[in-house]
Design a protein around this motif. Structure first.
Motif, mmCIF file in Angstrom:
data_model
loop_
_atom_site.group_PDB
_atom_site.id
_atom_site.type_symbol
_atom_site.label_atom_id
_atom_site.label_comp_id
_atom_site.label_asym_id
_atom_site.label_seq_id
_atom_site.Cartn_x
_atom_site.Cartn_y
_atom_site.Cartn_z
ATOM 1 N N TYR A 1 0.826 -1.211 0.000
ATOM 2 C CA TYR A 1 0.000 0.000 0.000
ATOM 3 C C TYR A 1 0.862 1.264 0.000
ATOM 4 O O TYR A 1 1.986 1.285 0.512
ATOM 5 C CB TYR A 1 -0.921 0.018 1.217
ATOM 6 C CG TYR A 1 -2.098 -0.926 1.046
ATOM 7 C CD1 TYR A 1 -3.300 -0.466 0.525
ATOM 8 C CD2 TYR A 1 -1.980 -2.269 1.358
ATOM 9 C CE1 TYR A 1 -4.368 -1.326 0.338
ATOM 10 C CE2 TYR A 1 -3.043 -3.141 1.180
ATOM 11 C CZ TYR A 1 -4.230 -2.649 0.658
ATOM 12 O OH TYR A 1 -5.279 -3.508 0.466
ATOM 13 N N LEU A 2 0.273 2.306 -0.586
ATOM 14 C CA LEU A 2 0.840 3.647 -0.492
ATOM 15 C C LEU A 2 0.138 4.343 0.671
ATOM 16 O O LEU A 2 -1.103 4.429 0.692
ATOM 17 C CB LEU A 2 0.609 4.432 -1.783
ATOM 18 C CG LEU A 2 1.159 3.814 -3.067
ATOM 19 C CD1 LEU A 2 0.807 4.706 -4.270
ATOM 20 C CD2 LEU A 2 2.659 3.597 -2.977
ATOM 21 N N LEU A 3 0.923 4.812 1.621
ATOM 22 C CA LEU A 3 0.380 5.479 2.803
ATOM 23 C C LEU A 3 0.761 6.960 2.722
ATOM 24 O O LEU A 3 1.944 7.303 2.798
ATOM 25 C CB LEU A 3 0.914 4.840 4.077
ATOM 26 C CG LEU A 3 0.600 3.349 4.245
ATOM 27 C CD1 LEU A 3 1.366 2.751 5.405
ATOM 28 C CD2 LEU A 3 -0.892 3.132 4.404
ATOM 29 N N HIS A 4 -0.253 7.795 2.512
ATOM 30 C CA HIS A 4 -0.012 9.226 2.320
ATOM 31 C C HIS A 4 -0.109 9.952 3.659
ATOM 32 O O HIS A 4 -1.116 9.851 4.355
ATOM 33 C CB HIS A 4 -1.025 9.813 1.338
ATOM 34 C CG HIS A 4 -1.023 9.125 0.009
ATOM 35 N ND1 HIS A 4 -0.079 9.370 -0.960
ATOM 36 C CD2 HIS A 4 -1.873 8.183 -0.520
ATOM 37 C CE1 HIS A 4 -0.346 8.621 -2.034
ATOM 38 N NE2 HIS A 4 -1.429 7.892 -1.789
ATOM 39 N N ALA A 5 0.925 10.692 4.006
ATOM 40 C CA ALA A 5 0.951 11.448 5.273
ATOM 41 C C ALA A 5 0.041 12.674 5.171
ATOM 42 O O ALA A 5 -0.240 13.178 4.096
ATOM 43 C CB ALA A 5 2.369 11.866 5.596
#
Length: 495
Positions: free
Chosen positions: A491-495
């Protein structure tokens, strides 16, 4: 939207759930259990229940045992029989939604027509058919699969002067007793309608483009004493829902689907063949009802009474090609004609639409229509690259077959809820699968799907536009394991 509710982790989130069917109700219940109160379930219809609201044709019955077709947390001791009727099931969902306080969160007659993701705020703007807009952090698409009726492309269909209706748009005021009824379609719906009308209508013509393999199953009604025993001891319900009789059948079926030449598939084929040979007395009718494809290539029909019904003198099985519909009946390609008062279209649904025709625009202007231009798909059937904080229950490539989709949705929710935890923690504002993870999953899935029984050479609603089975192609156990916990590296986890 209502005031935002703090979760146990302190992060405030707003949710839009699309659809108040089985999966949407589940999502609402699980959100409330987490202490979430700021969610709305948008339902396009005027009541809850999804497919069990839309469908109320004669003979409607679920082919999953009633005690297995319930939420794990809401057993129902009141089922009238081993297999429940449609009205009973809708009543069950209404009761559960009331019991768990979900109904106040539902907005009826509120079809979602658009969802747009804002890259800057990491929020979704959800537009309803009345033009109202709702800003949320998370979208749960629980719109289901079987809700866009599919009408057959038959010449002259609009010229029919009798009553013509799709099975999912049944008119309860239509009187079928003593009438001449034609039923087009041989899936579970067509089988159930013909069974219900045999001996009731003057004549029933069952138009079958391709006959079905019929799996014989037990049927019995529960007595008052049975229901009291279920009320007194929930373990008796659990023994059915979680017992080996049910789950060994699930394991055997999914093994057969994925190992098409294995002993499980041979057993299934032997049972359905013996059912045909032993049940149909007339040799000519038996051959009409003999499929030319392998068992389970189409979704197996579970029935305890169709072979009896189809041998009733009032029923005629028509396997010839339809030339056209005329004002007073159906003309076949061989010139024969069936005069009819009522024409029933048990021709299924557009199973590739899911949330569509709503337009969904994700990160950087990504279009869901473009993402699905080749085929609808989702990573592990729940999420899509380019569409952060957008999750599906019973989405594309999920398990399909002769088992409870409630179990599937519950397992999916457990997985999705863990992804939402990434947002609740406040560490991340958005989560989506990586394109690399999606590409790897889809390549493996397509390769495996082509080798399942669904890809063995028949037409069915399981197949996408390119003839690839649009389903989970591995075992039920593999699906359960995949749903245990997300692999965050995918997964891409966007801050």
């Amino acid at each position: 939207m209502t005031a935002m509710a703090a979760t146990e982790n302190g992060k405030k989130l707003r949710y839009a759930v699309i659809g108040a069917g089985m999966a949407g109700i589940l999502a609402g219940i699980r959100l409330k259990e987490r202490g979430e109160t700021d969610f709305v379930i948008f339902e396009k219809g005027d009541g809850l229940g999804g497919t069990w609201r839309d469908n109320h044709y004669p003979g409607l019955t679920c082919d999953v045992p009633a005690h297995a077709y319930t939420y794990s947390f809401a057993p129902n001791p009141e089922w009238s029989a081993f297999y429940a009727t449609g009205p009973e099931i809708r009543g069950y969902f209404n009761g559960v939604a009331e019991q768990y306080g979900v109904v106040p969160h539902i907005r009826y007659n509120s079809e979602v027509v658009g969802c747009v993701y804002d890259d800057a705020t990491h929020q979704w703007e959800v537009t309803i058919v009345d033009g109202s807009k709702h800003v949320v952090d998370v979208v749960i698409a629980a719109s289901g699969v079987l809700h866009h009726p599919k009408y057959p492309d038959i010449a002259g269909l609009d010229s029919f002067e009798g009553t013509c209706l799709h099975s999912a748009r049944w008119d309860d005021s239509v009187e079928t007793a003593g009438k001449r009824v034609g039923v087009i379609g041989c899936g579970s719906t067509g089988i159930q309608i013909v069974t219900a009308l045999s001996g009731h209508s003057e004549r029933v013509v069952h138009f079958q483009r391709s006959p079905q393999w019929i799996m014989p199953v037990p049927y019995f009604e529960y007595s008052d004493e049975d229901r009291q025993a279920f009320r007194d001891d929930v373990q008796k319900i659990d023994d059915i829902r979680y017992g080996d009789d049910y789950w060994s059948g699930i394991r055997r079926f999914t093994k057969a689907v994925t190992d098409v030449d294995g002993p499980e598939m041979k057993e299934i084929e032997a049972v359905v063949l013996r059912n045909l040979e032993d049940s149909i007395r007339d040799p000519e009718l038996r051959e009409k009802l003999r499929p030319n494809y392998r068992a389970a290539c189409k979704r197996l029909i579970y029935s305890w009474s169709y072979y009896d019904a189809v041998q009733h003198p009032s029923v005629f099985v028509e396997t010839g090609g339809i030339e056209r519909v005329e004002p007073n009946g159906v003309r076949m390609k061989d010139g024969s004609f069936h005069e009819l008062d009522i024409l029933v279209l048990a021709t299924g649904f557009h199973a590739d639409r899911f949330i569509r025709p709503a337009t969904v625009t994700g990160r950087a202007g990504a279009s869901l229509d473009d993402a699905w231009s080749r085929r609808p798909t989702a990573y592990l059937a729940v999420s899509i690259p380019g569409f952060p904080n957008f999750f599906m229950l019973n989405g594309p490539t999920g398990p399909v077959g002769n088992f409870s989709l409630i179990d599937i949705a519950e397992r999916q929710w457990g997985y999705v809820d863990q992804l939402i935890d990434q947002l609740r923690s406040g560490t991340h504002r958005a989560v989506e699968p990586s394109q690399a993870a999606m590409d790897d999953y889809e390549a493996r899935r397509i390769d495996a799907a082509k080798r399942t029984i669904f890809g063995s050479g028949c037409t069915s609603w399981y197949l996408d536009a390119e003839g690839v089975p649009a389903s989970w192609p591995w075992s039920y156990e593999a699906f359960s394991e995949a749903m245990d916990a997300p692999k965050l590296e995918d997964y891409l986890l966007h801050a």
